[in-house]
Design a protein around this motif. Structure first.
Motif, mmCIF file in Angstrom:
data_model
loop_
_atom_site.group_PDB
_atom_site.id
_atom_site.type_symbol
_atom_site.label_atom_id
_atom_site.label_comp_id
_atom_site.label_asym_id
_atom_site.label_seq_id
_atom_site.Cartn_x
_atom_site.Cartn_y
_atom_site.Cartn_z
ATOM 1 N N LEU A 124 0.807 -1.216 0.000
ATOM 2 C CA LEU A 124 0.000 0.000 0.000
ATOM 3 C C LEU A 124 0.845 1.273 0.000
ATOM 4 O O LEU A 124 0.450 2.277 -0.600
ATOM 5 N N ALA A 125 2.012 1.250 0.627
ATOM 6 C CA ALA A 125 2.879 2.432 0.612
ATOM 7 C C ALA A 125 3.357 2.717 -0.814
ATOM 8 O O ALA A 125 3.443 3.888 -1.220
ATOM 9 N N ARG A 126 3.647 1.661 -1.580
ATOM 10 C CA ARG A 126 4.039 1.842 -2.983
ATOM 11 C C ARG A 126 2.888 2.443 -3.782
ATOM 12 O O ARG A 126 3.093 3.306 -4.628
ATOM 13 N N LEU A 127 1.684 1.968 -3.514
ATOM 14 C CA LEU A 127 0.510 2.498 -4.203
ATOM 15 C C LEU A 127 0.312 3.971 -3.879
ATOM 16 O O LEU A 127 0.099 4.790 -4.775
ATOM 17 N N ASP A 128 0.398 4.319 -2.602
ATOM 18 C CA ASP A 128 0.211 5.717 -2.189
ATOM 19 C C ASP A 128 1.258 6.630 -2.812
ATOM 20 O O ASP A 128 0.956 7.766 -3.177
ATOM 21 N N ALA A 129 2.483 6.140 -2.954
ATOM 22 C CA ALA A 129 3.547 6.949 -3.552
ATOM 23 C C ALA A 129 3.348 7.129 -5.053
ATOM 24 O O ALA A 129 3.608 8.198 -5.602
ATOM 25 N N ALA A 130 2.863 6.091 -5.717
ATOM 26 C CA ALA A 130 2.723 6.137 -7.176
ATOM 27 C C ALA A 130 1.395 6.740 -7.627
ATOM 28 O O ALA A 130 1.341 7.461 -8.618
ATOM 29 N N VAL A 131 0.335 6.419 -6.909
ATOM 30 C CA VAL A 131 -1.010 6.890 -7.259
ATOM 31 C C VAL A 131 -1.662 7.381 -5.972
ATOM 32 O O VAL A 131 -2.372 6.636 -5.306
ATOM 33 N N PRO A 132 -1.388 8.628 -5.593
ATOM 34 C CA PRO A 132 -1.913 9.138 -4.316
ATOM 35 C C PRO A 132 -3.436 9.076 -4.267
ATOM 36 O O PRO A 132 -4.107 9.271 -5.292
ATOM 37 N N PRO A 133 -3.974 8.819 -3.085
ATOM 38 C CA PRO A 133 -5.434 8.802 -2.958
ATOM 39 C C PRO A 133 -6.000 10.202 -3.191
ATOM 40 O O PRO A 133 -5.326 11.200 -2.932
#
Length: 144
Positions: A124-133
């Motif tokens: 999830l940290a990778r997701l937040d960094a790449a595609v912020p909510p």
């Protein structure tokens, strides 16, 4: 770039490809892939499974952040990066992702909900960094 992203499998198509493909060994990622890209590909596969489970209404998957939009974007971006920077073909990326999903499903046979959380939460940290909510606008922003 948009056409390249559209060519990648959606989460549902990835799962369908996995179910209909013959059982083979998990393809190895090319040696040229760096550790970060390998980890991102692993997370892309995890997000595809989680998004599919969320669409099915799985309680464990619904306990995770919604992944239908952000997970799909991450999946497409990572796949495109694997082609552009990793020297992989689209077929190589597809085969690698299908192998990742197959391996995750094999490990999840005993306790799918526990395995889903164990695989997705570290990503999830990778997701937040790449595609912020998306941020909810405040009253001042809405009034403007």
């Amino acid at each position: 770039m948009v056409l390249l992203m559209l060519r990648f499998l959606s989460a549902a198509a990835l799962i369908l490809a996995l179910v209909t493909s013959p059982v083979t060994a998990t393809p190895e990622a090319p040696a040229a892939l760096d550790a970060a890209l390998r980890a991102d590909l692993h997370c892309a596969a995890a997000f595809a499974i989680a998004a599919s489970e969320q669409a099915r209404g799985s309680a464990a998957a619904l306990g995770l952040p919604p992944l239908a939009v952000r997970g799909k974007r991450f999946f497409a971006d990572v796949g495109a990066r694997a082609v552009e920077q990793g020297g992989m073909t689209q077929a190589d990326v597809r085969d690698l992702l299908v192998g990742e999903v197959r391996e995750m499903q094999r490990r999840a046979a005993a306790d799918p909900d526990k395995e889903l959380a164990a695989v997705v939460k570290p990503c999830l940290a990778r997701l937040d960094a790449a595609v912020p909510p998306l941020q909810t606008p405040d009253l001042a922003q809405c009034a403007a």
